[in-house]
Write a protein that holds these residues in place. Structure first.
Motif, PDB file in Angstrom:
ATOM      1  N   PRO A  99       0.841  -1.216   0.000  1.00 42.17           N
ATOM      2  CA  PRO A  99       0.000   0.000   0.000  1.00 42.17           C
ATOM      3  C   PRO A  99       0.868   1.255   0.000  1.00 42.17           C
ATOM      4  O   PRO A  99       1.941   1.295   0.592  1.00 42.17           O
ATOM      5  CB  PRO A  99      -0.789  -0.123   1.311  1.00 42.17           C
ATOM      6  N   GLN A 100       0.392   2.225  -0.703  1.00 38.36           N
ATOM      7  CA  GLN A 100       1.103   3.490  -0.731  1.00 38.36           C
ATOM      8  C   GLN A 100       1.025   4.143   0.655  1.00 38.36           C
ATOM      9  O   GLN A 100      -0.032   4.137   1.291  1.00 38.36           O
ATOM     10  CB  GLN A 100       0.491   4.424  -1.776  1.00 38.36           C
ATOM     11  N   PRO A 101       2.155   4.645   1.171  1.00 43.05           N
ATOM     12  CA  PRO A 101       2.117   5.273   2.503  1.00 43.05           C
ATOM     13  C   PRO A 101       1.195   6.482   2.514  1.00 43.05           C
ATOM     14  O   PRO A 101       1.197   7.292   1.588  1.00 43.05           O
ATOM     15  CB  PRO A 101       3.580   5.684   2.739  1.00 43.05           C
ATOM     16  N   VAL A 102       0.402   6.559   3.578  1.00 43.88           N
ATOM     17  CA  VAL A 102      -0.506   7.693   3.745  1.00 43.88           C
ATOM     18  C   VAL A 102       0.228   8.777   4.540  1.00 43.88           C
ATOM     19  O   VAL A 102       0.518   8.609   5.723  1.00 43.88           O
ATOM     20  CB  VAL A 102      -1.796   7.272   4.475  1.00 43.88           C
ATOM     21  N   LEU A 103       0.556   9.829   3.881  1.00 43.93           N
ATOM     22  CA  LEU A 103       1.294  10.897   4.549  1.00 43.93           C
ATOM     23  C   LEU A 103       0.377  11.658   5.497  1.00 43.93           C
ATOM     24  O   LEU A 103      -0.803  11.887   5.184  1.00 43.93           O
ATOM     25  CB  LEU A 103       1.890  11.854   3.515  1.00 43.93           C
ATOM     26  N   PRO A 104       0.896  12.062   6.667  1.00 40.68           N
ATOM     27  CA  PRO A 104       0.071  12.850   7.586  1.00 40.68           C
ATOM     28  C   PRO A 104      -0.148  14.249   7.030  1.00 40.68           C
ATOM     29  O   PRO A 104       0.609  14.725   6.161  1.00 40.68           O
ATOM     30  CB  PRO A 104       0.918  12.888   8.860  1.00 40.68           C
ATOM     31  N   PRO A 105      -1.169  14.921   7.496  1.00 40.78           N
ATOM     32  CA  PRO A 105      -1.387  16.295   7.023  1.00 40.78           C
ATOM     33  C   PRO A 105      -0.298  17.220   7.548  1.00 40.78           C
ATOM     34  O   PRO A 105       0.322  16.954   8.579  1.00 40.78           O
ATOM     35  CB  PRO A 105      -2.759  16.659   7.621  1.00 40.78           C
ATOM     36  N   PRO A 106      -0.027  18.297   6.858  1.00 42.73           N
ATOM     37  CA  PRO A 106       0.995  19.247   7.341  1.00 42.73           C
ATOM     38  C   PRO A 106       0.547  19.908   8.637  1.00 42.73           C
ATOM     39  O   PRO A 106      -0.643  20.153   8.857  1.00 42.73           O
ATOM     40  CB  PRO A 106       1.111  20.258   6.199  1.00 42.73           C
ATOM     41  N   ARG A 107       1.494  20.192   9.486  1.00 40.73           N
ATOM     42  CA  ARG A 107       1.217  20.858  10.769  1.00 40.73           C
ATOM     43  C   ARG A 107       2.505  21.493  11.264  1.00 40.73           C
ATOM     44  O   ARG A 107       3.527  20.836  11.356  1.00 40.73           O
ATOM     45  CB  ARG A 107       0.700  19.874  11.802  1.00 40.73           C
ATOM     46  N   ILE A 108       2.451  22.758  11.562  1.00 45.17           N
ATOM     47  CA  ILE A 108       3.627  23.481  12.046  1.00 45.17           C
ATOM     48  C   ILE A 108       3.291  24.111  13.393  1.00 45.17           C
ATOM     49  O   ILE A 108       2.231  24.724  13.560  1.00 45.17           O
ATOM     50  CB  ILE A 108       4.063  24.581  11.048  1.00 45.17           C
ATOM     51  N   ARG A 152       7.780  15.648   5.332  1.00 42.13           N
ATOM     52  CA  ARG A 152       7.019  14.422   5.055  1.00 42.13           C
ATOM     53  C   ARG A 152       5.574  14.659   5.451  1.00 42.13           C
ATOM     54  O   ARG A 152       5.153  14.398   6.569  1.00 42.13           O
ATOM     55  CB  ARG A 152       7.593  13.249   5.857  1.00 42.13           C
ATOM     56  N   ALA A 153       4.803  15.202   4.516  1.00 43.20           N
ATOM     57  CA  ALA A 153       3.400  15.501   4.789  1.00 43.20           C
ATOM     58  C   ALA A 153       2.660  15.656   3.473  1.00 43.20           C
ATOM     59  O   ALA A 153       3.260  15.846   2.409  1.00 43.20           O
ATOM     60  CB  ALA A 153       3.274  16.778   5.627  1.00 43.20           C
TER      61      ALA A 153
END
Length: 617
Positions: A99-108, A152-153
């Motif tokens: 499965p393609q990795p599900v990237l987390p949403p961006p967060r700063i 990585r997002a």
């Protein structure tokens, strides 16, 4: 006839061949059934329902989509194990793509203190990271930035939101911002309400349509120092409020009610509200202090640092003292009471058969003064008002920044020996040389007591007073604070490092999680470290930052470097020279405990001190 025999022979031969063929086919079908049954049973035992065997003679084909390569290999090996040597296993299986990795949403997350700005979190890639840095370079070019960001997002962080975050942090000296797609949370401290309103309006005007921006900017109360309440009860019974302070508006309103009930009819507006007060029931302690003040005909009530002092003007009988002490025994936790009695006239010299006590002694000038952490208290009588004013002015000059409680009056005594006036001024000068002390002066005797740091200075003070005041008996009782002297002795580099590391082991320097922002509880620890470094005049130390093993090695090294730099900058603000400090981040490479437990990881997240390498000096 011959032809007939030949024909019959051919027919018989044909019939026998057909039987052999039929027999071979039956045997093959049986073999295929056995191979299929064995293969299926083996796959079923392993729970591999995805694999399906098919048999063609001695050729066994395995079809299906394996969840991964390990299960594919296990299925083939198992089937091969149950087949006879004559069988041929043909692999027609495939492997399901991972499965393609599900990237987390961006967060700063952005944190700013007085020294720097720290970014933590994740962005889709280098372009977004550079956009954030460019936004801060434009909005706040003077701020030092520590970008501890993972690339990585998922995509989705609007550049405009990053720009708004940069403007918010640039305008708020103590800010904390969380930026997510479509959402911006901004919290922090503004200097004034006007500044808060201006910042909030500027942020709201820049917000894009559909974006949610939560703003929580608070205006902290001012710091009141010293945090004191002081009242004077006059001989006629009236109350005079010298100063007061409260920790909240509700507390200020309660204080106002307590003062009005105690007889302060011209009660002022509520006491100033601010930070700096001691913990505990502040108003409860004042309430009991006012009850004690009501027991005496005149006096002063002073509360600060958890110490409630009742200074009584005139003598106090045992019953009144007992009642006041009983009230002080009920003080809330963290508060203690003290009763100090200053007589309306000083203790007269002991009368002898040849020296009867003078009947007009009560009208002679006298002076008492004390100096401690609560300030300076003057009480007594001067021979004239100008002399009283001059003495008060001298005390204000010699004790700058201290709370001065002046209860000095004057009597008409123009024939007073001028030596006494000189003695009163010399006594104040001597008291100002002590960290804390007390003096009593009459027309014949000067008593000076207190604490002193330098033993040689004690003798000098006594000799100077005795030489300058030949007509007055001078007695001094000055004690030397040996622990304070020992604590001020300089330390070698080795002992300095031992003390520093021992101190941070007991009192770790705390940072906000995942950042180089110092927690508020780190401030007193840094004060102690700066004091220790002040005792190490030749030490050049390296401030080492260390982390646990969670996170990438590169991220841990950058985080530890940022934390070491933050400690160095904090010590610079406390007066330690830059030439005596070096900072280096070691990341996770020097653990002092196991990273497998939370307790071990907490020990590994630390600041340590070591001799600075020669190349950094």
């Amino acid at each position: 006839m011959t032809l007939l025999r030949v024909s019959l022979l051919l027919i018989l031969i044909g019939l026998s061949g057909l039987g052999a063929i039929l027999t071979a086919r039956a045997i093959t079908a049986e073999v295929e059934a056995v191979l299929r049954e064995r293969s299926a049973a083996a796959l079923k035992a392993l729970g591999m329902g995805w694999a399906e065997p098919s048999v063609d003679g001695f050729r066994v084909s395995l079809r299906g989509e394996a969840p991964d390569r390990d299960e594919q290999a296990e299925a083939l090996a198992t089937v091969a194990l149950v087949l006879p040597e004559a069988a041929v296993l043909i692999d027609r299986t495939t492997v399901r793509p991972p499965p393609q990795p599900v990237l987390p949403p961006p967060r700063i997350e952005i944190a700013r203190n007085a020294l720097a700005v720290t970014f933590t979190g994740r962005l889709p890639g280098e372009p977004e990271r550079q956009a954030l840095l460019d936004a801060f370079a434009k909005a706040a070019p003077s701020l030092t930035v520590h970008p501890l960001i993972e690339l990585r997002a998922r995509a989705g962080m609007e550049p405009l939101m990053l720009g708004i975050a940069a403007k918010a942090v640039a305008g708020v000296p103590q800010a904390h911002v969380i930026a997510e797609p479509g959402l911006l949370r901004i919290s922090g401290l503004a200097a004034t309400e006007e500044e808060r309103d201006r910042i909030m309006a500027a942020i709201a005007s820049d917000a894009p349509d559909g974006a949610r921006i939560d703003i929580d900017l608070r205006v902290p109360p001012p710091i009141i120092s010293p945090f004191v309440i002081a009242l004077v009860k006059m001989p006629g019974g009236g109350l005079r409020l010298e100063t007061c302070a409260a920790r909240s508006l509700e507390e200020a309103e309660r204080l106002q009610a307590l003062l009005a009930r105690a007889g302060l009819y011209e009660a002022p507006s509520p006491c100033p509200v601010g930070l700096g007060g001691p913990p505990g029931d502040w108003t409860g302690a004042i309430d009991l202090g006012l009850a004690a003040l009501a027991l005496v005909p005149q006096g002063r009530l002073h509360l600060t640092h958890g110490l409630l002092r009742l200074t009584v003007g005139g003598s106090i009988d045992m019953q009144t003292r007992d009642e006041a002490e009983a009230l002080f025994l009920r003080l809330p936790n963290g508060f203690q009471g003290q009763i100090v009695a200053y007589p309306s006239t000083p203790t007269a010299p002991q009368a002898t058969d040849t020296e009867p006590q003078s009947p007009d002694f009560a009208e002679r000038p006298w002076l008492t003064a004390s100096f401690d952490r609560d300030g300076v208290i003057l009480a007594g009588r001067m021979p004239s008002q100008p002399t009283a004013d001059a003495l008060s002015a001298l005390a204000s000059a010699r004790f700058p920044g201290e709370v001065l409680s002046d209860a000095v009056t004057h009597v008409d005594a123009p024939d007073t020996d001028p030596t006494w006036q000189t003695a009163s001024f010399a006594a104040i000068e001597a008291l100002a040389l002590l960290p804390e002390g007390r003096l009593e002066l009459t027309d014949a005797r000067l008593r000076l007591s207190g604490r002193i740091d330098d033993p040689a200075l004690a003798g000098q003070i006594h000799r100077a007073l005795a030489g300058a005041l030949p007509g007055i008996t001078v007695s001094t009782a000055l004690t030397v604070d040996l622990p304070a002297q020992v604590a001020a002795q300089p330390l070698s580099t080795a002992r300095c490092l031992t003390r520093l590391n021992g101190h941070v082991a007991l009192h770790p320097i705390r940072f906000a999680p995942g950042s180089a922002v110092l927690e508020a509880e780190a401030e007193p620890v840094l004060d102690e470290i700066a004091q220790l470094l002040g005792r190490c005049p030749v030490a050049v130390v390296e401030i080492g930052g260390h982390t646990d093993s969670q996170g990438s090695e590169g991220l841990n090294e950058r985080l530890s470097t940022a934390r070491a730099n933050a400690v160095r900058d904090a010590l610079l603000l406390r007066g330690i020279q830059l030439a005596r400090l070096a900072a280096r981040g070691y990341g996770e490479i020097r653990p002092i405990a196991s990273n497998k437990t939370e307790a071990g990881r907490e020990r590994n997240r630390r600041i340590a001190f070591a001799p600075a390498p020669e190349e950094t000096r």
